[in-house]
Design an enzyme around this catalytic site. Structure first.
Site, mmCIF file in Angstrom:
data_model
loop_
_atom_site.group_PDB
_atom_site.id
_atom_site.type_symbol
_atom_site.label_atom_id
_atom_site.label_comp_id
_atom_site.label_asym_id
_atom_site.label_seq_id
_atom_site.Cartn_x
_atom_site.Cartn_y
_atom_site.Cartn_z
ATOM 1 N N HIS A 128 0.798 -1.237 0.000
ATOM 2 C CA HIS A 128 0.000 0.000 0.000
ATOM 3 C C HIS A 128 0.830 1.286 0.000
ATOM 4 C CE1 HIS A 128 0.791 0.078 4.365
ATOM 5 N NE2 HIS A 128 0.558 1.364 4.282
HETATM 6 C C1 UD1 Z 1 -2.124 6.013 5.242
HETATM 7 C C2 UD1 Z 1 -0.876 6.558 5.917
HETATM 8 C C3 UD1 Z 1 0.186 5.468 5.953
HETATM 9 C C4 UD1 Z 1 -0.338 4.199 6.585
HETATM 10 C C5 UD1 Z 1 -1.641 3.784 5.902
HETATM 11 C C6 UD1 Z 1 -2.241 2.639 6.662
HETATM 12 C C7 UD1 Z 1 -0.435 8.948 5.587
HETATM 13 C C8 UD1 Z 1 0.373 9.944 4.856
HETATM 14 N N1 UD1 Z 1 -0.309 7.667 5.170
HETATM 15 O O1 UD1 Z 1 -1.786 5.717 3.900
HETATM 16 O O2 UD1 Z 1 1.293 5.923 6.724
HETATM 17 O O3 UD1 Z 1 0.616 3.202 6.449
HETATM 18 O O4 UD1 Z 1 -2.567 4.881 5.927
HETATM 19 O O5 UD1 Z 1 -3.155 1.954 5.903
HETATM 20 O O6 UD1 Z 1 -1.144 9.285 6.498
HETATM 21 N N2 UD1 Z 1 -8.923 5.115 0.409
HETATM 22 C C9 UD1 Z 1 -10.180 4.586 0.235
HETATM 23 N N3 UD1 Z 1 -10.900 4.294 1.355
HETATM 24 C C10 UD1 Z 1 -10.460 4.511 2.606
HETATM 25 C C11 UD1 Z 1 -9.185 5.075 2.769
HETATM 26 C C12 UD1 Z 1 -8.418 5.369 1.657
HETATM 27 O O7 UD1 Z 1 -10.633 4.359 -0.886
HETATM 28 O O8 UD1 Z 1 -11.181 4.210 3.579
HETATM 29 C C13 UD1 Z 1 -8.118 5.382 -0.807
HETATM 30 C C14 UD1 Z 1 -8.324 6.781 -1.362
HETATM 31 O O9 UD1 Z 1 -8.251 6.691 -2.760
HETATM 32 C C15 UD1 Z 1 -7.136 7.538 -0.838
HETATM 33 C C16 UD1 Z 1 -6.055 6.456 -0.815
HETATM 34 O O10 UD1 Z 1 -6.724 5.261 -0.468
HETATM 35 O O11 UD1 Z 1 -6.776 8.622 -1.642
HETATM 36 C C17 UD1 Z 1 -4.940 6.733 0.177
HETATM 37 O O12 UD1 Z 1 -5.476 6.950 1.494
HETATM 38 P P1 UD1 Z 1 -4.651 7.829 2.559
HETATM 39 O O13 UD1 Z 1 -5.312 7.747 3.869
HETATM 40 O O14 UD1 Z 1 -4.400 9.178 2.002
HETATM 41 O O15 UD1 Z 1 -3.261 7.123 2.599
HETATM 42 P P2 UD1 Z 1 -2.900 5.593 2.801
HETATM 43 O O16 UD1 Z 1 -2.204 5.115 1.582
HETATM 44 O O17 UD1 Z 1 -4.067 4.846 3.289
HETATM 45 N N1 UDP Z 2 -4.532 -5.211 8.532
HETATM 46 C C1 UDP Z 2 -5.845 -5.658 8.568
HETATM 47 N N2 UDP Z 2 -6.426 -6.022 7.382
HETATM 48 C C2 UDP Z 2 -5.786 -5.968 6.193
HETATM 49 C C3 UDP Z 2 -4.438 -5.513 6.181
HETATM 50 C C4 UDP Z 2 -3.840 -5.117 7.363
HETATM 51 O O1 UDP Z 2 -6.452 -5.729 9.629
HETATM 52 O O2 UDP Z 2 -6.395 -6.322 5.166
HETATM 53 C C5 UDP Z 2 -3.894 -4.803 9.797
HETATM 54 C C6 UDP Z 2 -2.590 -5.489 10.090
HETATM 55 O O3 UDP Z 2 -2.819 -6.714 10.735
HETATM 56 C C7 UDP Z 2 -1.886 -4.468 10.963
HETATM 57 C C8 UDP Z 2 -2.363 -3.153 10.410
HETATM 58 O O4 UDP Z 2 -3.554 -3.426 9.675
HETATM 59 O O5 UDP Z 2 -2.315 -4.575 12.309
HETATM 60 C C9 UDP Z 2 -1.327 -2.566 9.499
HETATM 61 O O6 UDP Z 2 -1.882 -1.501 8.818
HETATM 62 P P1 UDP Z 2 -1.377 -1.018 7.391
HETATM 63 O O7 UDP Z 2 -0.636 -2.081 6.711
HETATM 64 O O8 UDP Z 2 -2.564 -0.443 6.702
HETATM 65 O O9 UDP Z 2 -0.451 0.224 7.751
HETATM 66 P P2 UDP Z 2 1.014 0.426 8.366
HETATM 67 O O10 UDP Z 2 1.192 -0.474 9.516
HETATM 68 O O11 UDP Z 2 1.987 0.213 7.263
HETATM 69 O O12 UDP Z 2 1.017 1.866 8.743
#
Ligand code: UD1
Ligand code: UDP
Length: 385
Positions: free
Chosen positions: A224
């Protein structure tokens, strides 16, 4: 004592579950927690599922900021959090990790003198092209109490000039302030959850049966990071490696919504066909935390660019291929249980071969004792605070 806890992204909701559980079980008479969800993640399978499953109280407030560019998203959150801090007047704001929700909480709180507790402090990738690196540095330097999950985190803070007392876990004397912060090495709060939910996950989920994975070796993968999803050549290299690995082993890939959206634009048609028509690659929507734990426990190997999933692989004693050039969780690489393969097809295949030939067996205790949440709450309650 009144806390305002800020959550927003999936891993923060999961981490907050451990603190809320400790408050409910041991400190309900002394600590009031007000939970603010920024709305950074909003799909049911990125947010609500965790409240339903992990017994976290529903948020007292939801700012519903949704997705936007970094500046717009952070600004909307900062505005909303500031208003709530003024209204709620807490003793502390609690911030987790390194997302934009963390940054917004830090900026809002520091400017109006609400002391910040940063959980997962001190981690560094030394790569400022990551948005998370900016967020965590700003948050650490605005914090009053910093709780680091690992020794590497403690060392990083020491290098940046934070006062670290070599004789014990706690540092400094007298009341902590933003200018005289205290740093504690407390272990990893995610480990609290993995220990707590490991057996519950086995009982309450049927994902292994549903995906027909019982007694079948499989690779669990997640992708991601924007540094992978937003760069066609990197995303393609990872998927080319997954296609090659799928000739040897089933692959299961719960897709973050960012990745689902970008697969169609950032992979060429031939690669998409090879992935979407491949029964050995199961692309599934994001799974719940209990389902994720079950998958991690049954997987042969984990491949990921996620911080949380890297650690959980380690908690459940699985080798991990890290799809990044570096990691903040350096210990899991140093112990030989994870390999940095970046988004490099050849290195990914080599790492797989290495772990096939040499399955790791020794996973030293580097993430604490599974009671980080209680430790953190005790420190916050200390009279000098
Ligand atoms: C964010 C965090 C990242 C973390 C990740 C966990 C920042 C800068 N990044 O990244 O550090 O590892 O969350 O998962 O804060 N989207 C949806 N539905 C949702 C959420 C997101 O469709 O419920 C899509 C949207 O297109 C959005 C994209 O995902 O633009 C990215 O979401 P965003 O929260 O900006 O960043 P993450 O990649 O999720
Ligand atoms: N996780 C989850 N479902 C998924 C993928 C991840 O519950 O489909 C959980 C995972 O077990 C961990 C957390 O989400 O506890 C990690 O989040 P993510 O990978 O989104 O972000 P990061 O840790 O890199 O910030």
């Amino acid at each position: 004592m009144k806390l305002v806890t800020i959550i927003g992204a999936r891993p923060q909701i999961i981490k907050a579950a451990a603190l809320s559980r400790a408050i409910k079980n041991h400190y309900a008479d002394r600590i009031q927690e007000v939970i603010v969800h920024t709305g950074q993640h909003y799909d049911d399978n990125m947010s609500q599922v965790f409240f339903d499953e992990l017994g976290i109280p529903s948020p007292d407030y939801n700012l519903h900021v949704g997705s936007a560019s970094h500046g717009v998203q952070t600004a909307r959150m900062t505005e909303g959090i500031e208003a709530l801090l003024i209204k709620e007047h807490p003793d502390f704001i609690v911030l987790y990790g390194d997302t934009n929700s963390t940054l917004a909480g830090a900026v809002a709180a520091a400017k109006i003198h609400v002391p910040i507790v940063h959980i997962e402090a001190g981690l560094r990738s030394f790569n400022k092209s990551m948005p998370e690196e900016i967020n965590r540095i700003v948050c650490d330097h605005c914090s009053t109490l910093l709780f680091t999950p690992t020794k590497a985190g403690l060392e990083n803070l020491k290098r940046e000039g934070f006062p670290i007392d070599e004789s014990g876990p706690s540092t400094g004397s007298g009341s902590a302030t933003i200018d005289h912060p205290k740093v504690y090495h407390c272990g990893d709060i995610m480990y609290d959850n993995s220990l707590h939910f490991a057996n519950i996950a086995e009982e309450k989920t049927d994902i292994i049966q549903r995906l027909e994975l019982k007694d079948k070796p499989f690779i669990l993968a997640t992708i991601h990071r924007d540094s992978n999803t937003d760069h066609p050549e990197r995303l393609s290299a990872i998927f080319r490696a997954l296609i090659r690995l799928s000739e040897q082993c089933q692959v299961v890939l719960p897709l973050h919504p960012r990745t689902s959206k970008l697969l169609k634009t950032n992979l060429d048609e031939s690669l998409q066909t090879q992935i979407f028509n491949n029964t050995k690659i199961k692309l599934i929507p994001p799974v719940s935390f209990l389902e994720m734990i079950a998958l991690e426990r049954h997987a042969q190997l984990v491949m990921t660019d996620s911080g949380g999933v890297q650690k959980e692989a380690y908690f459940f004693k699985k080798p991990c291929i890290i799809l990044r050039p570096e990691t903040e969780w350096v210990e899991i690489v140093e112990t030989g249980n994870a390999i940095l393969a970046d988004a490099d097809e050849t290195r990914i295949i080599q790492a797989w071969q290495h772990f096939k030939d040499n399955p790791p067996t020794v996973f030293p205790e580097i993430f604490g004792d599974g009671h980080a949440a209680e430790f953190i709450l005790e420190k916050m309650l200390e009279p000098s605070m």
